[in-house]
Scaffold this active site. Structure first.
Site, short mmCIF file in Angstrom:
data_model
loop_
_atom_site.label_atom_id
_atom_site.label_comp_id
_atom_site.label_asym_id
_atom_site.label_seq_id
_atom_site.Cartn_x
_atom_site.Cartn_y
_atom_site.Cartn_z
N LEU A 11 -43.72 90.78 0.52
CA LEU A 11 -44.79 91.75 0.68
C LEU A 11 -44.68 92.38 2.07
CD1 LEU A 11 -47.74 89.73 -0.91
CD2 LEU A 11 -45.95 91.09 -2.04
N ARG A 18 -53.17 96.96 13.97
CA ARG A 18 -53.45 96.24 15.20
C ARG A 18 -52.26 96.17 16.14
NH1 ARG A 18 -56.24 90.77 13.20
NH2 ARG A 18 -55.30 91.36 11.20
N THR A 84 -52.97 92.59 -1.69
CA THR A 84 -51.78 91.77 -1.95
C THR A 84 -51.54 91.56 -3.44
OG1 THR A 84 -53.15 89.79 -1.62
CG2 THR A 84 -51.87 90.59 0.27
N SER A 107 -44.33 86.79 2.91
CA SER A 107 -44.89 87.91 3.65
C SER A 107 -43.87 88.42 4.66
CB SER A 107 -46.17 87.49 4.38
OG SER A 107 -47.18 87.15 3.44
N ASP A 109 -44.24 89.69 7.44
CA ASP A 109 -44.61 89.52 8.85
C ASP A 109 -44.74 88.06 9.25
OD1 ASP A 109 -46.90 88.87 7.47
OD2 ASP A 109 -48.23 90.22 8.58
N GLY A 146 -58.51 81.87 4.92
CA GLY A 146 -59.06 81.33 3.69
C GLY A 146 -58.83 79.83 3.63
N GLU A 161 -62.46 82.43 0.87
CA GLU A 161 -62.24 83.23 2.07
C GLU A 161 -63.30 82.92 3.12
OE1 GLU A 161 -59.60 85.04 2.56
OE2 GLU A 161 -58.89 84.58 0.54
N ASN A 176 -55.00 78.57 3.52
CA ASN A 176 -54.01 79.17 2.64
C ASN A 176 -53.07 80.04 3.47
OD1 ASN A 176 -52.67 80.31 0.40
ND2 ASN A 176 -54.10 82.03 0.40
N ALA A 386 -9.47 97.07 46.29
CA ALA A 386 -10.90 97.30 46.47
C ALA A 386 -11.20 98.79 46.60
CB ALA A 386 -11.39 96.57 47.71
#
Length: 485
Positions: A11, A18, A84, A107, A109, A146, A161, A176, A386
Site C-alpha cells: 500500500l 505531514r 486502506t 505498507s 512507509d 489501534g 481504533e 495493530n 607536485a
C-alpha cells in the site's frame, strides 16, 4: 525460490502531508533507498509470485521509481474512494483471477520490516489455517494506534481504533501494525462489503477483521516486541529516527561479519554497500550507493565513498570519491577528491589536495600533491610532480593527456592537452608541455633568469623588503672591506 501460492500487496497510495515535501512520502530515502524500495526488497526476499504496489498520490512519479527498482512489480491505481480497504481492493483486482493462495499486505512507509518476520507470520497463517493473520506489536506508549483486543483465553477478538476505545481498552499496549496475511478467497469475499460509514469517510482494512470474525472465520494476532520493525514514517522526525536505527542495525550486521567500526555514531553505511573482512572504518566514514570494500582496507577518517570499488589493503583517508576504483594496496588522501571514472591502480597513490576526473593512474604510479588530473591516462611506475595541472579543456571540448610508463615529471608542470609523454621521459620544474615528448627525452621550457639588481630599493622605498635589502647590501659591502659593524 518463487512461491506460486504467495502474493504481496504494498500500500503506497498515501499523500504523506505531514512530510511537508514535494517528494512523495514513499520516495523519501532511508539508508540510500526510497522507503518503498525497502518494502519491495522484502517482497523479493519472500519469493512472492506476484507483487502489486497500489499508488494514488503522484502515481506517475511513484510508479516510475518502482519500475526502476523492481520492474516485475504490478502497479495498481486506487480511485478516489479513500482508505486502506479500498487500496487493498485495488491490489486484489490486479492479481490474476485464479490466484487462490495467500496475500501479504505491507505498507510502503514501513521500511525496517524484514522478510524473516513476515515469513514467521505467513508460516503461522498457513499452519493454523487462518483466514486472516495480523502482526501486532507491544508499545510502552500505544497512543494513537489501534488496539488489539483479546478474549479471556488470549485469542484475537477485535481491533479497536484509538478514538473508539474505552478507557480500559486504551490501557492495552498491543497495537495493530497494519501488516496482514489474507487468504485470497476470504479477501475477495469480504472486501466488497466494507463501507465508508465512519468519521473519515474511508474504507478501513481493519474492518475486514470484524467481518471475518462475524462470519466465524479464524483470525490470529501474532505479537512482536521489536517495535522498530513496524515503525511507519509519517514526518521528518520519524524518518530521521528510523534512519538512525536502520544505520545502527546495519553497522552491527557488518561488525558481526568481521568489520571494525571505530565510531558507529559517526559512521554511515547504506543498504547497497558490501564490505570484506578485516576492513577498518574510522570515524566520519560514509559508504554510500553500491560501494564495495575488499578485505583489509582502511577507510577514513572523514571519508565519503559513493558507488566506489576499493581493493584489498588499500588506505583511503579524508577523501571524497564518486564512481571510482581504487586498487589493492593503493593509498588515497588525505584531502583528495576523486570525481567519476577515476581509477587508481594497484600500489598507486593519490596524495594531498589532488583532484582527479575521468583518469586512470596505473599500477605503482603516484600523483602525490596539489594537482589536477583530468581526462588523463598515466602508465605504470610513473611519478607526477607536485602542482601539476592537466589543461584538458579548450573552452569547447575536453582533450586527453597520456603519460607513459616510468615517467618523472617535475613540479609545477602544465600539460596542455592533447599531449603524450613517452615512456621513461622526464620534464623539468615549471615546464609547460604543449607538444608530445618522445620516450626517454627531457622536456624543459625555461627562459634565462634575469636579475634586476636594486629594483626593490628603488621601486618599493620604505617597505620592510627595501629595508631588509639595504641592510643586506650594507653588510655585504662591509664584509668586502673587512670592516664588519
Amino acid at each position: 525460490m518463487t512461491d506460486p501460492q504467495l502474493a504481496v500487496v504494498i500500500l503506497a497510495a498515501g499523500q504523506g502531508t505531514r512530510m511537508k515535501s514535494r517528494t512523495p512520502k514513499v520516495l523519501h530515502r532511508l539508508g540510500g533507498v526510497p522507503l518503498v524500495g525497502h518494502v519491495l526488497h522484502t517482497a523479493q526476499e519472500l519469493g512472492a509470485q506476484h507483487t502489486v504496489t497500489v499508488v494514488r498520490h503522484e502515481r506517475e512519479r511513484v510508479s516510475a521509481a518502482i519500475m526502476e527498482m523492481a520492474p516485475e512489480t504490478i502497479i495498481a491505481e486506487q480511485d478516489d474512494i479513500p482508505g486502506t480497504g479500498r487500496a487493498m481492493e485495488a491490489g486484489l483486482e490486479a492479481l490474476p483471477n485464479d490466484f487462490e493462495g495467500q496475500i501479504v499486505v505491507l505498507s510502503g512507509d514501513v521500511p525496517l520490516l524484514d522478510a524473516a518476520t513476515v515469513g514467521m507470520l505467513l508460516d503461522a497463517h498457513r499452519t493454523n489455517q487462518n483466514e486472516l493473520t495480523l502482526l501486532s506489536a507491544f508499545y510502552d506508549d500505544p497512543t494513537g494506534f489501534g488496539r488489539v483486543v483479546r478474549d479471556d483465553a488470549g485469542a484475537f477478538d477485535s481491533i479497536v481504533e484509538q478514538k473508539d476505545a474505552s478507557e480500559e481498552q486504551r490501557k492495552i499496549t498491543e497495537i495493530n501494525s497494519g501488516v496482514y496475511v489474507f487468504d485470497a478467497a476470504a479477501a475477495r469475499r469480504v472486501l466488497p462489503s466494507l463501507g465508508t460509514d465512519n468519521a473519515q469517510g474511508e474504507k478501513y482494512l481493519t474492518d475486514a477483521a470484524h467481518v471475518i470474525r462475524g462470519e466465524g472465520g479464524r483470525i490470529e494476532a501474532i505479537g512482536i516486541d521489536d517495535t522498530w520493525l513496524v515503525q511507519g514514517i509519517n514526518d521528518r522526525v520519524q524518518l530521521g529516527e528510523t534512519a538512525l536505527e536502520y544505520n545502527r542495525r546495519l553497522i552491527r550486521y557488518w561488525q558481526r561479519q568481521g568489520v571494525t567500526v571505530h565510531d558507529p555514531a559517526s559512521t554511515i553505511i547504506e543498504r547497497g554497500v558490501s564490505i570484506g573482512q578485516d576492513v577498518e572504518l574510522l570515524p566520519g566514514t560514509q559508504l554510500r550507493g553500491a560501494t564495495t570494500i575488499a578485505a583489509g582496507a582502511i577507510i577514513g577518517p572523514d571519508t565519503t565513498l559513493v558507488d566506489c570499488e576499493v581493493g584489498e589493503d588499500a588506505v583511503v583517508k579524508r577523501t571524497d570519491a564518486t564512481l571510482s576504483v581504487i586498487g589493492a594496496r593503493a593509498t588515497v588522501g588525505p584531502w583528495s577528491y576523486l570525481r567519476p571514472n577515476s581509477i587508481v591502480g594497484e600500489d598507486g597513490k593519490i596524495g594531498t589536495f589532488v583532484e582527479t576526473k575521468n583518469s586512470t593512474i596505473g599500477n605503482g604510479s603516484k600523483v602525490p600533491h596539489l594537482s589536477y588530473i583530468g581526462d588523463t591516462t598515466v602508465g605504470e611506475g610513473s611519478n607526477v610532480g607536485a602542482g601539476t595541472i592537466t589543461a584538458n579543456y579548450d573552452g569547447v571540448n575536453k582533450h586527453k593527456t597520456t603519460v607513459g610508463n616510468h615517467v618523472r615529471t617535475g613540479s609545477h608542470n602544465v600539460f596542455v592537452a592533447p599531449v603524450t609523454i613517452g615512456d621513461g621521459a622526464y620534464t623539468g620544474a615549471g615546464t609547460t608541455v604543449r607538444k608530445d615528448i618522445p620516450a626517454g627525452a627531457l622536456a624543459i621550457t625555461v627562459a634565462q633568469q634575469r636579475n634586476i639588481e636594486g629594483w626593490v630599493v628603488e621601486n618599493r622605498p620604505g617597505t620592510a623588503a627595501a629595508e631588509a635589502a639595504a641592510r643586506a647590501e650594507e653588510g655585504h659591502t662591509d664584509a668586502g672591506t673587512g670592516n664588519l659593524s
